[in-house]
Design a protein around this motif. Sequence first.
Motif, mmCIF file in Angstrom:
data_model
loop_
_atom_site.group_PDB
_atom_site.id
_atom_site.type_symbol
_atom_site.label_atom_id
_atom_site.label_comp_id
_atom_site.label_asym_id
_atom_site.label_seq_id
_atom_site.Cartn_x
_atom_site.Cartn_y
_atom_site.Cartn_z
ATOM 1 N N SER A 172 1.263 -1.154 0.035
ATOM 2 C CA SER A 172 0.231 -0.529 0.047
ATOM 3 C C SER A 172 0.999 1.186 0.070
ATOM 4 O O SER A 172 1.973 1.136 0.284
ATOM 5 C CB SER A 172 -0.459 -0.052 1.372
ATOM 6 O OG SER A 172 -2.253 -1.770 1.209
ATOM 7 N N THR A 176 -0.422 4.163 4.378
ATOM 8 C CA THR A 176 -2.117 3.594 4.098
ATOM 9 C C THR A 176 -1.803 2.720 3.466
ATOM 10 O O THR A 176 -0.734 1.500 4.334
ATOM 11 C CB THR A 176 -2.473 3.928 2.693
ATOM 12 O OG1 THR A 176 -2.066 3.506 1.914
ATOM 13 C CG2 THR A 176 -2.772 5.677 2.824
ATOM 14 N N ASP A 201 -8.663 -1.052 -1.177
ATOM 15 C CA ASP A 201 -9.353 0.414 -0.141
ATOM 16 C C ASP A 201 -7.714 0.996 0.194
ATOM 17 O O ASP A 201 -6.964 -0.347 0.746
ATOM 18 C CB ASP A 201 -10.654 0.369 0.445
ATOM 19 C CG ASP A 201 -10.349 -0.973 1.462
ATOM 20 O OD1 ASP A 201 -9.451 -1.287 1.741
ATOM 21 O OD2 ASP A 201 -11.600 -1.323 2.442
ATOM 22 N N LEU A 202 -8.295 1.953 0.709
ATOM 23 C CA LEU A 202 -7.111 2.918 1.413
ATOM 24 C C LEU A 202 -7.127 3.131 2.503
ATOM 25 O O LEU A 202 -8.795 4.039 2.596
ATOM 26 C CB LEU A 202 -6.182 3.441 1.066
ATOM 27 C CG LEU A 202 -5.226 2.769 -0.761
ATOM 28 C CD1 LEU A 202 -5.120 4.321 -1.804
ATOM 29 C CD2 LEU A 202 -4.904 1.528 -0.593
ATOM 30 N N GLN A 211 -10.083 6.758 3.147
ATOM 31 C CA GLN A 211 -10.123 7.349 2.261
ATOM 32 C C GLN A 211 -10.619 6.998 1.664
ATOM 33 O O GLN A 211 -10.827 6.749 0.268
ATOM 34 C CB GLN A 211 -8.041 7.479 2.448
ATOM 35 C CG GLN A 211 -7.237 8.209 3.137
ATOM 36 C CD GLN A 211 -6.991 9.828 3.103
ATOM 37 O OE1 GLN A 211 -8.156 10.376 3.480
ATOM 38 N NE2 GLN A 211 -6.934 9.806 2.146
ATOM 39 N N TYR A 214 -10.435 6.411 -1.935
ATOM 40 C CA TYR A 214 -8.931 6.147 -2.844
ATOM 41 C C TYR A 214 -8.821 5.209 -2.866
ATOM 42 O O TYR A 214 -9.059 3.818 -1.953
ATOM 43 C CB TYR A 214 -8.031 6.587 -1.724
ATOM 44 C CG TYR A 214 -7.725 8.375 -1.820
ATOM 45 C CD1 TYR A 214 -6.725 8.941 -1.996
ATOM 46 C CD2 TYR A 214 -8.831 8.920 -1.149
ATOM 47 C CE1 TYR A 214 -5.965 10.399 -2.682
ATOM 48 C CE2 TYR A 214 -8.732 10.243 -0.929
ATOM 49 C CZ TYR A 214 -6.576 10.960 -1.523
ATOM 50 O OH TYR A 214 -7.037 12.395 -1.602
ATOM 51 N N TRP A 215 -8.266 4.148 -4.039
ATOM 52 C CA TRP A 215 -8.900 3.108 -4.921
ATOM 53 C C TRP A 215 -6.929 2.711 -4.810
ATOM 54 O O TRP A 215 -6.432 3.513 -5.932
ATOM 55 C CB TRP A 215 -9.696 2.528 -5.406
ATOM 56 C CG TRP A 215 -11.082 2.683 -5.145
ATOM 57 C CD1 TRP A 215 -12.057 4.194 -5.395
ATOM 58 C CD2 TRP A 215 -11.304 2.571 -4.370
ATOM 59 N NE1 TRP A 215 -13.107 3.684 -4.134
ATOM 60 C CE2 TRP A 215 -13.152 2.859 -3.861
ATOM 61 C CE3 TRP A 215 -11.459 0.892 -3.452
ATOM 62 C CZ2 TRP A 215 -13.792 1.793 -3.066
ATOM 63 C CZ3 TRP A 215 -12.411 0.022 -2.810
ATOM 64 C CH2 TRP A 215 -13.648 0.830 -2.537
ATOM 65 N N THR A 216 -6.194 1.774 -5.255
ATOM 66 C CA THR A 216 -5.443 0.678 -5.587
ATOM 67 C C THR A 216 -5.913 -0.313 -7.035
ATOM 68 O O THR A 216 -6.960 -1.187 -6.249
ATOM 69 C CB THR A 216 -4.894 1.169 -4.801
ATOM 70 O OG1 THR A 216 -3.237 -0.099 -6.066
ATOM 71 C CG2 THR A 216 -4.020 -0.376 -3.344
ATOM 72 N N ALA A 233 -7.407 4.647 -13.318
ATOM 73 C CA ALA A 233 -7.603 4.624 -12.156
ATOM 74 C C ALA A 233 -9.696 4.736 -12.285
ATOM 75 O O ALA A 233 -10.263 5.079 -13.252
ATOM 76 C CB ALA A 233 -7.724 6.810 -12.383
ATOM 77 N N LEU A 236 -14.187 7.638 -9.794
ATOM 78 C CA LEU A 236 -14.472 8.623 -8.622
ATOM 79 C C LEU A 236 -15.837 9.706 -8.604
ATOM 80 O O LEU A 236 -15.859 10.662 -9.710
ATOM 81 C CB LEU A 236 -13.633 9.575 -7.712
ATOM 82 C CG LEU A 236 -12.396 8.116 -7.822
ATOM 83 C CD1 LEU A 236 -10.928 8.993 -7.344
ATOM 84 C CD2 LEU A 236 -12.791 7.393 -7.334
#
Length: 431
Positions: A172, A176, A201-202, A211, A214-216, A233, A236
């Motif tokens: 991460s 985070t 998720d973060l 957050q 906020y994602w990865t 991305a 959002l």
Amino acid sequence: MPLLKLRRSKTRSSESHCNLQVLKEGDHIMEHLPRELVSNVFSRLPAKVLLLCKCVCKSWLDLITDPHFVTNYSVVYNNLQSQEEHLLVIRRPFFSGLKTYISVLSWNVNDPKELVSSNVLNPPYEHNSDHKYWTEIMGPCNGIYFLEGNPNVLMNPSLGQFKALPESPFQSPHGTYSFTDYAGFGFDPRRNDYKVVVIKDLWLKETDERQVGYWTAELYSLNSNSWRKVDAALPLPIEIWGSSRVYTYANNCCHWWGFVEESGASEDVVLAFDMVNESFRKIKVPRIRDSSDEKFATLAPFEESTSIGVVVYPVRGSEKYFDVWVMRDYWNEGSWVKLYSVGPVQVIYKLVGFYGSNRFLWKDNNERLVLYDSEKTRDLQVYGKYDSIRAARYTESLVSLHRGNEFSHKCLSCSLVPDPLLHDTEYLISF
């Protein structure tokens, strides 16, 4: 004159199996049979039989491994099984331990006794313990399945292939951590590659706060047997309710049920990931339920997996109605329609699987798997503790998980054996 015959070895060490003996003239005769005729016959045989046929002669081997035949085989063979139903099921049958049973259930739709047979897949030794478990089934995708759990696995049960995915090397971002993963699985026809995407998720380590937005995302490729970061991305703002219990794959895209917060209210949406272009898309959904606290919503594939739909049903109550909504045109957000409603149905609790256009697989209040089909229910005689039961249609396939360097792309063998719990009276009484 028969082309093949089975000869049991007289040696004591091989009494438990048969050796395939090919008559000398077999290859010569096969060379003179029309390829179309042989292809038609082979398309009606189970995959495990075709594995033996590959060893008979070169012409059979060439046909069975031909990419065109491999692609068409799954469609032709599985469509011919009109009187037989087959499911792939995972479940944890015991109160103690995490050990997961992977089963193939089979039954004849015209059998008045409604008998169900079950074979359990024995994972390779190193993955057959109480510490190895699976929580979700994704598939079939050309006969390939993804099992989410410890470890994540790709498998082709009809070929007895079982491949544990390597762990992702990515951490991460600084400051985070990730709390929840959402996985998707599918096929990239442009590159002939099977892929697994994982959205994480973060959370902030300092405050333990989410957050929002906020994602990865990370992507596994079977061809390379490795993970890499997804550049695209997420659209959002978006949040994800969770992974669907029903494998929802359509138009080379996997899907998750999500929501957006607008003006203090939540609006349902669908998040899609395109396996070919490796991009995300947010799909708007009409108001199909009043409250997420009062009604479940589960994604499902429709229109022969060319579009998606949602099954909506109450959280509470012993008798339940459920509504089925479908997106008629996958690329048109305004094409959502309410297809039909069903009910009241007494046996249902949670939807754990769906296939065809009207075959619903429910878990009842006793953790039992039940098929609801055209106003009829069938007890499938398997149980799973702790909300562990999941089910998907089982299909035969010749698609291999072997890729490139077999040392770095290690694919293990697994086998099917009779289910020891299917008719175990003491086990059934424990429920």
